[in-house]
Structures are given as structure tokens and as C-alpha cells.
Design an enzyme around this catalytic site. Structure first.
Site, PDB file in Angstrom:
ATOM      1  N   ALA A 143     -86.115   7.303  -9.214  1.00 10.59           N
ATOM      2  CA  ALA A 143     -86.029   8.756  -9.423  1.00 10.59           C
ATOM      3  C   ALA A 143     -85.177   9.414  -8.343  1.00 10.59           C
ATOM      4  N   THR A 151     -85.871  16.212  -4.090  1.00 14.49           N
ATOM      5  CA  THR A 151     -86.274  14.980  -4.791  1.00 14.49           C
ATOM      6  C   THR A 151     -85.935  13.734  -3.983  1.00 14.49           C
ATOM      7  N   THR A 168     -77.592   3.445  -3.102  1.00 15.07           N
ATOM      8  CA  THR A 168     -76.199   3.504  -3.545  1.00 15.07           C
ATOM      9  C   THR A 168     -75.239   3.058  -2.451  1.00 15.07           C
ATOM     10  N   ASP A 169     -74.046   2.634  -2.861  1.00 15.04           N
ATOM     11  CA  ASP A 169     -72.991   2.311  -1.881  1.00 15.04           C
ATOM     12  C   ASP A 169     -72.451   3.570  -1.202  1.00 15.04           C
ATOM     13  N   GLU A 170     -72.729   4.764  -1.789  1.00 16.82           N
ATOM     14  CA  GLU A 170     -72.142   5.990  -1.232  1.00 16.82           C
ATOM     15  C   GLU A 170     -72.675   6.319   0.156  1.00 16.82           C
ATOM     16  N   TYR A 229     -75.227  14.631  -1.989  1.00 20.34           N
ATOM     17  CA  TYR A 229     -75.935  13.538  -2.679  1.00 20.34           C
ATOM     18  C   TYR A 229     -76.067  12.322  -1.763  1.00 20.34           C
ATOM     19  N   SER A 286     -78.368  12.753   1.162  1.00 19.28           N
ATOM     20  CA  SER A 286     -79.800  12.727   0.814  1.00 19.28           C
ATOM     21  C   SER A 286     -80.257  11.303   0.514  1.00 19.28           C
ATOM     22  N   LYS A 287     -79.394  10.493  -0.099  1.00 18.05           N
ATOM     23  CA  LYS A 287     -79.760   9.090  -0.351  1.00 18.05           C
ATOM     24  C   LYS A 287     -79.832   8.327   0.983  1.00 18.05           C
ATOM     25  N   ASN A 304     -72.430   2.208 -11.637  1.00 10.75           N
ATOM     26  CA  ASN A 304     -72.884   1.565 -12.874  1.00 10.75           C
ATOM     27  C   ASN A 304     -72.232   2.207 -14.091  1.00 10.75           C
ATOM     28  N   LYS A 344     -70.977  11.815 -16.351  1.00 11.86           N
ATOM     29  CA  LYS A 344     -70.363  10.889 -15.388  1.00 11.86           C
ATOM     30  C   LYS A 344     -69.054  10.364 -15.990  1.00 11.86           C
ATOM     31  N   ARG A 379     -62.353  16.930  -6.505  1.00 11.36           N
ATOM     32  CA  ARG A 379     -63.720  17.155  -6.013  1.00 11.36           C
ATOM     33  C   ARG A 379     -63.637  17.436  -4.508  1.00 11.36           C
ATOM     34  N   TYR A 417     -65.990  22.563 -14.905  1.00  7.00           N
ATOM     35  CA  TYR A 417     -64.578  22.381 -15.243  1.00  7.00           C
ATOM     36  C   TYR A 417     -63.776  23.677 -15.320  1.00  7.00           C
TER      37      TYR A 417
HETATM   38  P1  NAD Z   1     -80.074   9.605 -13.518  1.00  5.91           P
HETATM   39  O1  NAD Z   1     -79.699  10.930 -12.955  1.00  5.91           O
HETATM   40  O2  NAD Z   1     -79.484   9.165 -14.811  1.00  5.91           O
HETATM   41  O3  NAD Z   1     -81.667   9.533 -13.701  1.00  5.91           O
HETATM   42  C1  NAD Z   1     -82.566  10.016 -12.726  1.00  5.91           C
HETATM   43  C2  NAD Z   1     -83.948  10.079 -13.344  1.00  5.91           C
HETATM   44  O4  NAD Z   1     -84.863  10.553 -12.341  1.00  5.91           O
HETATM   45  C3  NAD Z   1     -84.050  11.060 -14.527  1.00  5.91           C
HETATM   46  O5  NAD Z   1     -84.770  10.482 -15.594  1.00  5.91           O
HETATM   47  C4  NAD Z   1     -84.797  12.251 -13.943  1.00  5.91           C
HETATM   48  O6  NAD Z   1     -85.558  12.960 -14.917  1.00  5.91           O
HETATM   49  C5  NAD Z   1     -85.668  11.575 -12.896  1.00  5.91           C
HETATM   50  N1  NAD Z   1     -86.082  12.491 -11.819  1.00  5.91           N
HETATM   51  C6  NAD Z   1     -85.282  13.339 -11.123  1.00  5.91           C
HETATM   52  N2  NAD Z   1     -86.012  14.029 -10.225  1.00  5.91           N
HETATM   53  C7  NAD Z   1     -87.295  13.581 -10.342  1.00  5.91           C
HETATM   54  C8  NAD Z   1     -88.510  13.891  -9.675  1.00  5.91           C
HETATM   55  N3  NAD Z   1     -88.565  14.819  -8.700  1.00  5.91           N
HETATM   56  N4  NAD Z   1     -89.633  13.241 -10.056  1.00  5.91           N
HETATM   57  C9  NAD Z   1     -89.605  12.305 -11.042  1.00  5.91           C
HETATM   58  N5  NAD Z   1     -88.483  11.987 -11.720  1.00  5.91           N
HETATM   59  C10 NAD Z   1     -87.344  12.607 -11.365  1.00  5.91           C
HETATM   60  O7  NAD Z   1     -79.780   8.554 -12.363  1.00  5.91           O
HETATM   61  P2  NAD Z   1     -79.289   7.031 -12.478  1.00  5.91           P
HETATM   62  O8  NAD Z   1     -77.814   7.018 -12.577  1.00  5.91           O
HETATM   63  O9  NAD Z   1     -80.104   6.338 -13.486  1.00  5.91           O
HETATM   64  O10 NAD Z   1     -79.656   6.522 -11.005  1.00  5.91           O
HETATM   65  C11 NAD Z   1     -80.950   5.972 -10.740  1.00  5.91           C
HETATM   66  C12 NAD Z   1     -81.043   5.594  -9.273  1.00  5.91           C
HETATM   67  O11 NAD Z   1     -80.020   4.642  -8.977  1.00  5.91           O
HETATM   68  C13 NAD Z   1     -80.825   6.766  -8.317  1.00  5.91           C
HETATM   69  O12 NAD Z   1     -81.700   6.616  -7.233  1.00  5.91           O
HETATM   70  C14 NAD Z   1     -79.370   6.622  -7.863  1.00  5.91           C
HETATM   71  O13 NAD Z   1     -79.203   7.151  -6.586  1.00  5.91           O
HETATM   72  C15 NAD Z   1     -79.221   5.118  -7.887  1.00  5.91           C
HETATM   73  N6  NAD Z   1     -77.857   4.609  -8.134  1.00  5.91           N
HETATM   74  C16 NAD Z   1     -77.127   5.059  -9.199  1.00  5.91           C
HETATM   75  C17 NAD Z   1     -75.861   4.503  -9.442  1.00  5.91           C
HETATM   76  C18 NAD Z   1     -75.026   4.944 -10.623  1.00  5.91           C
HETATM   77  O14 NAD Z   1     -73.866   4.525 -10.730  1.00  5.91           O
HETATM   78  N7  NAD Z   1     -75.540   5.750 -11.549  1.00  5.91           N
HETATM   79  C19 NAD Z   1     -75.356   3.515  -8.588  1.00  5.91           C
HETATM   80  C20 NAD Z   1     -76.131   3.094  -7.490  1.00  5.91           C
HETATM   81  C21 NAD Z   1     -77.389   3.631  -7.285  1.00  5.91           C
HETATM   82  O1  DAU Z   2     -71.126   4.629  -6.169  1.00  6.92           O
HETATM   83  C1  DAU Z   2     -72.373   4.782  -6.772  1.00  6.92           C
HETATM   84  C2  DAU Z   2     -72.520   6.193  -7.290  1.00  6.92           C
HETATM   85  O2  DAU Z   2     -71.721   6.275  -8.468  1.00  6.92           O
HETATM   86  C3  DAU Z   2     -73.966   6.576  -7.593  1.00  6.92           C
HETATM   87  O3  DAU Z   2     -74.697   6.552  -6.396  1.00  6.92           O
HETATM   88  C4  DAU Z   2     -74.037   7.966  -8.237  1.00  6.92           C
HETATM   89  O4  DAU Z   2     -75.359   8.268  -8.593  1.00  6.92           O
HETATM   90  C5  DAU Z   2     -73.166   7.945  -9.476  1.00  6.92           C
HETATM   91  O5  DAU Z   2     -73.148   9.225 -10.072  1.00  6.92           O
HETATM   92  C6  DAU Z   2     -71.745   7.513  -9.129  1.00  6.92           C
HETATM   93  O6  DAU Z   2     -71.092   8.517  -8.315  1.00  6.92           O
HETATM   94  P1  DAU Z   2     -69.546   8.889  -8.529  1.00  6.92           P
HETATM   95  O7  DAU Z   2     -69.291  10.210  -7.928  1.00  6.92           O
HETATM   96  O8  DAU Z   2     -68.667   7.765  -8.121  1.00  6.92           O
HETATM   97  O9  DAU Z   2     -69.551   8.945 -10.165  1.00  6.92           O
HETATM   98  P2  DAU Z   2     -68.837   9.938 -11.195  1.00  6.92           P
HETATM   99  O10 DAU Z   2     -68.984   9.300 -12.544  1.00  6.92           O
HETATM  100  O11 DAU Z   2     -69.298  11.342 -11.035  1.00  6.92           O
HETATM  101  O12 DAU Z   2     -67.308   9.858 -10.758  1.00  6.92           O
HETATM  102  C7  DAU Z   2     -66.625   8.616 -10.713  1.00  6.92           C
HETATM  103  C8  DAU Z   2     -65.208   8.909 -10.223  1.00  6.92           C
HETATM  104  O13 DAU Z   2     -64.515   9.634 -11.246  1.00  6.92           O
HETATM  105  C9  DAU Z   2     -65.159   9.772  -8.971  1.00  6.92           C
HETATM  106  O14 DAU Z   2     -64.066   9.338  -8.168  1.00  6.92           O
HETATM  107  C10 DAU Z   2     -64.885  11.182  -9.513  1.00  6.92           C
HETATM  108  C11 DAU Z   2     -64.055  10.909 -10.755  1.00  6.92           C
HETATM  109  N1  DAU Z   2     -64.210  11.886 -11.868  1.00  6.92           N
HETATM  110  C12 DAU Z   2     -65.468  12.182 -12.290  1.00  6.92           C
HETATM  111  C13 DAU Z   2     -65.649  13.088 -13.314  1.00  6.92           C
HETATM  112  C14 DAU Z   2     -67.055  13.437 -13.784  1.00  6.92           C
HETATM  113  C15 DAU Z   2     -63.082  12.427 -12.465  1.00  6.92           C
HETATM  114  O15 DAU Z   2     -61.936  12.115 -12.099  1.00  6.92           O
HETATM  115  N2  DAU Z   2     -63.263  13.317 -13.491  1.00  6.92           N
HETATM  116  C16 DAU Z   2     -64.516  13.684 -13.934  1.00  6.92           C
HETATM  117  O16 DAU Z   2     -64.599  14.532 -14.843  1.00  6.92           O
END
Ligand code: NAD
Ligand code: DAU
Length: 353
Positions: A80, A98, A132-134, A158, A161-162, A188, A197, A289, A349
Site C-alpha cells: 500500500a 500513507t 522502489t529503485d527511485e 514520492y 516518502s518511500k 513495472n 502511468k 516533469r 496535461y
Molecule cells: P498503485 O498506486 O497501483 O496501488 C496502490 C494501492 O494501495 C491501491 O490499491 C490503493 O488503494 C492502496 N492504498 C493507498 N493508500 C492506502 C492506505 N492509506 N491504506 C490502504 N491502502 C492504500 O501502486 P503499485 O504500482 O501497485 O505499487 C505498489 C507498491 O510497489 C508501492 O509501494 C510502490 O511504491 C511499489 N513499487 C511500484 C513500482 C511500479 O512500477 N509501479 C515499482 C517498484 C515499486
Molecule cells: O522506478 C519505479 C517507479 O516507477 C515506481 O516506484 C513508481 O511507483 C512508478 O509510478 C514508476 O515511476 P515513474 O515516474 O518512472 O513512472 P511513470 O509511468 O509515471 O513515468 C515513466 C517515465 O515516463 C518517466 O520518465 C516519466 C515519463 N512520462 C510519464 C507520463 C505519465 C512521460 O513521458 N509522459 C507521461 O505522460
């Protein structure tokens, strides 16, 4: 049984679906259902006694303690979070609440529960924190990929906070002995990815004939991993990860954003050709961004070496499966694109034109 937090989001829901089918052990799934949470993703588990959904907030200590006392999980897998960098720029408060306070609340509830377990249950218990790698910041063009030893240099609300949550998890192990493991994964992609995303946004915008908004020059590099491979890595770390350790998760798939967008266009040109011409005509460069990290790259050799994990998908197989999934599941996308989602799209946007 295990307790999963955030199991209605993108990665959490993929994890729950895979867990029930691969492991078969019951899951209690605590999720607040923010804009990013979607129970429709889990509809195939309706009526399945191995999945119990609880609508609630990880910041609610009494609720978390009650769930632990009632269900007696052997592990907590903590997904979460507020996860979208652009949303953290527009409104960081929810991220602090959160990601930091929520993780703190879980750690404290877990510590109380774990301390009172008998010796066997206590040594078997795990708290797996999904990060996350961020947290490592941004790499230059020639820098080696992030190892687990890389200093934390988070640049967005973001990632800050992570990073804070990762530090709390580490401290709860070192100070209190809580049996924690942390995973730091790269970007992912795959089924059920919320279409704000990069990858799902580009697929859904292209299919709707809308512009494909590339931030800045589009040469920012991300390292992509198919979501099912992230889920298998988490299962492996939960099973055999060393306590107090962190494991980087990635698939060695560094790509500039513009290449990702062009790949999606080529796949759509093949699978759903548009009579108006190649989807590439929709690519539009927009304002960058703020504070945009230039490059992420994950060195996942520790996980490969110690735990024998390897991803099953290459980027080519994974991205094709993903585009095919979005083509086959347009109703899921339509249902996600609620009023709240449309409000976000105009907020993010309009200012970039
Ligand atoms: P997401 O935003 O799709 O999902 C987050 C989920 O958490 C949602 O279902 C939301 O309702 C729930 N949530 C948010 N606040 C909450 C709270 N206070 N209590 C209970 N539930 C709550 O995120 P995701 O992309 O599935 O990422 C999941 C985890 O993996 C996160 O911790 C993120 O930092 C990490 N992560 C994501 C990526 C990526 O590429 N998406 C990569 C590496 C790590
Ligand atoms: O690296 C892991 C992270 O990847 C996770 O921890 C985050 O939860 C996840 O959201 C993701 O973060 P990013 O910022 O990398 O993902 P996003 O999909 O928002 O953007 C990917 C790249 O694309 C980033 O360089 C910004 C760019 N982008 C994104 C959007 C939404 C664009 O160029 N145009 C767009 O409209």
C-alpha cells in the site's frame, strides 16, 4: 495465511491473483481503495474463501491490530502506497501520510503482534516491505546500475516518502529485531496497470486517437520489469530472503521513454492498424516533469546469486503480452476511466501544452 496491504492496486492485485493460484494460501487484503485501487481486478476471486478483502486504511492502527489478532498471519506483504510521482508533485501530503505514517503504523502494529507470538511463530514471521529503485536517485549516462549499497538520494516527494519508509523498516529490524526484508524494484508494466502511468497511458491514448504526451526530450531512461516477474521475486524473497536485507529487483531492460512509446506504436500498428496511419503520428512532446530523474538502472545480481531468481519475460515478450491484454480488456479500462481519472488527466496535461 498472509496479510497483504494495497492488494487492489496494480502490483498488489497481480500479486494476490498469482499468490492464490501459485501458492494457494489464504490472503487478507487490506486496501483503502483510493483512485488507484480497483476491486474489479480481483473479481475472479469473488466467492473464493482464500481471499478476504478488507476496505480500510493502513494508518488506522486499531483496524490493523484487530486484523492481526483475528487472522494471525505468518507474514505481512506491504504494497500500500501512494505511487505516482506526478501526483506527488501536485499534492505531496497524501504521500507523507500513507507512505511514511502508514508504514510506521503497520510496523508498530506488527511489532506488538510479533512480540507476543510463541517462539516458532516468532521466528517464522516476516514483514516484507515493497519499495522502489527511485530511492537511489538518478544515474548519469555511464554510471553503473544501482546496487543495494548505493546511497539513498531521492528527488521527488514520492521517492523521498518511500526512502523514509525504507529507513523505518530498517530501523525496526535493527532496534526491535522485527524480521523484515525489503525489495527495491524498477518500473513495472503489465495487466491491470492504472492508465495514468507511461505504458498504459500510451496504449489507451493511442487507441482513443489522443496525443501521446512525451515529457521533455523523451530520452529519460527507465528499467522495465513485467509485473508477474516482480511478483515471483517477492514470493522468493518472502520464502528465503535474509532478515534485515534489501534485494534489488530488475530485469536489465533499460530503455529511453521515446523508444517505449515507439515500440507500443509499432505493436498497435501490427495488432490494431488505424486507417488514419501509424500511431506514431500522435507522439507529442510536452513540458517536462519538474526534477525529472534522468536514468534508473537496477543491478539485480544479489537476488539472482543468493536466491536464484530470474525474470521469465524479456521486454519484447512482456510488452507484447501487455498490449494484447489492453486490447482484450477495453471494458476494464473504460470502467477505470471514471470522472476522477478524467479530472487528473486535465490537471496534469493542460499546464504542459
Ligand atoms: P498503485 O498506486 O497501483 O496501488 C496502490 C494501492 O494501495 C491501491 O490499491 C490503493 O488503494 C492502496 N492504498 C493507498 N493508500 C492506502 C492506505 N492509506 N491504506 C490502504 N491502502 C492504500 O501502486 P503499485 O504500482 O501497485 O505499487 C505498489 C507498491 O510497489 C508501492 O509501494 C510502490 O511504491 C511499489 N513499487 C511500484 C513500482 C511500479 O512500477 N509501479 C515499482 C517498484 C515499486
Ligand atoms: O522506478 C519505479 C517507479 O516507477 C515506481 O516506484 C513508481 O511507483 C512508478 O509510478 C514508476 O515511476 P515513474 O515516474 O518512472 O513512472 P511513470 O509511468 O509515471 O513515468 C515513466 C517515465 O515516463 C518517466 O520518465 C516519466 C515519463 N512520462 C510519464 C507520463 C505519465 C512521460 O513521458 N509522459 C507521461 O505522460
Amino acid at each position: 495465511m498472509i496479510l497483504v496491504t494495497g492488494g487492489a492496486g496494480f502490483i498488489g492485485a497481480n500479486f494476490v491473483l498469482d499468490w492464490v493460484s501459485v501458492v494457494g494460501e489464504p490472503v487478507v487484503n487490506l486496501d483503502k481503495l483510493t483512485y488507484a485501487g480497483n476491486l474489479e481486478t480481483l473479481s475472479s476471486l469473488n466467492g473464493d474463501s482464500r481471499h478476504l478483502f478488507v476496505h480500510g486504511d493502513i494508518c488506522d492502527r486499531a483496524l490493523v491490530e484487530e486484523l492481526l489478532a483475528t487472522h494471525r498471519p505468518r507474514a505481512i506483504v506491504h504494497f500500500a502506497a501512494e505511487s505516482h510521482v506526478d501526483r506527488s508533485i501536485h499534492g505531496p501530503g497524501d504521500f507523507v501520510r500513507t507512505n511514511i505514517e502508514g508504514t510506521f503504523t503497520l510496523l508498530e502494529a506488527a511489532r506488538g503482534y510479533w512480540s507476543a507470538l510463541d517462539a516458532d511463530a516468532k521466528s517464522a514471521f516476516r514483514f516484507l516491505h515493497v519499495s522502489t529503485d527511485e530511492v537511489y536517485g538518478s544515474l548519469g549516462a555511464g554510471d553503473p546500475a544501482f546496487t543495494e549499497q548505493h546511497p539513498f538520494e531521492p528527488n521527488s516527494p514520492y521517492s523521498a516518502s518511500k526512502a523514509a519508509s525504507d529507513h523505518l523498516v530498517r530501523a525496526w529490524h535493527h532496534t526491535y529485531g522485527l524480521p523484515v526484508v525489503t525489495t527495491n524494484c524498477s518500473n513495472n508494466y503489465g495487466p491491470y496497470h492504472f492508465p495514468e502511468k507511461l505504458i498504459p497511458l500510451m496504449i489507451t491514448n493511442a487507441l482513443a486517437g489522443k496525443p501521446l504526451p512525451v515529457y521533455g526530450d523523451g530520452m529519460q531512461i527507465r528499467d522495465w520489469l513485467y509485473v508477474k516477474d516482480h511478483c515471483s521475486a517477492i514470493r522468493r524473497v518472502l520464502e528465503a530472503g535474509r532478515l534485515g536485507e534489501t534485494y534489488n529487483v530488475g530485469g536489465w531492460n533499460e530503455k529511453p521513454n521515446i523508444e517505449i512509446v515507439h515500440t507500443i506504436c509499432s505493436l498497435l500498428d501490427e495488432l490494431k492498424p488505424d486507417p488514419a496511419g501509424s500511431y506514431r503520428r500522435l507522439v507529442t512532446h510536452v513540458a517536462d516533469r519538474p526534477g525529472h530523474d534522468r536514468r534508473y538502472a537496477i543491478d539485480a545480481r544479489k537476488l539472482e546469486r543468493e536466491l536464484g531468481w530470474k525474470p521469465a519475460e524479456t521486454f519484447e515478450t512482456g510488452i507484447r503480452k501487455t498490449v494484447e491484454w489492453y486490447l482484450a480488456n477495453n471494458q476494464w479500462v473504460a470502467n477505470v476511466q471514471s470522472g476522477a481519472y478524467r479530472d487528473w488527466i486535465s490537471k496534469n496535461y493542460e499546464a504542459r501544452q
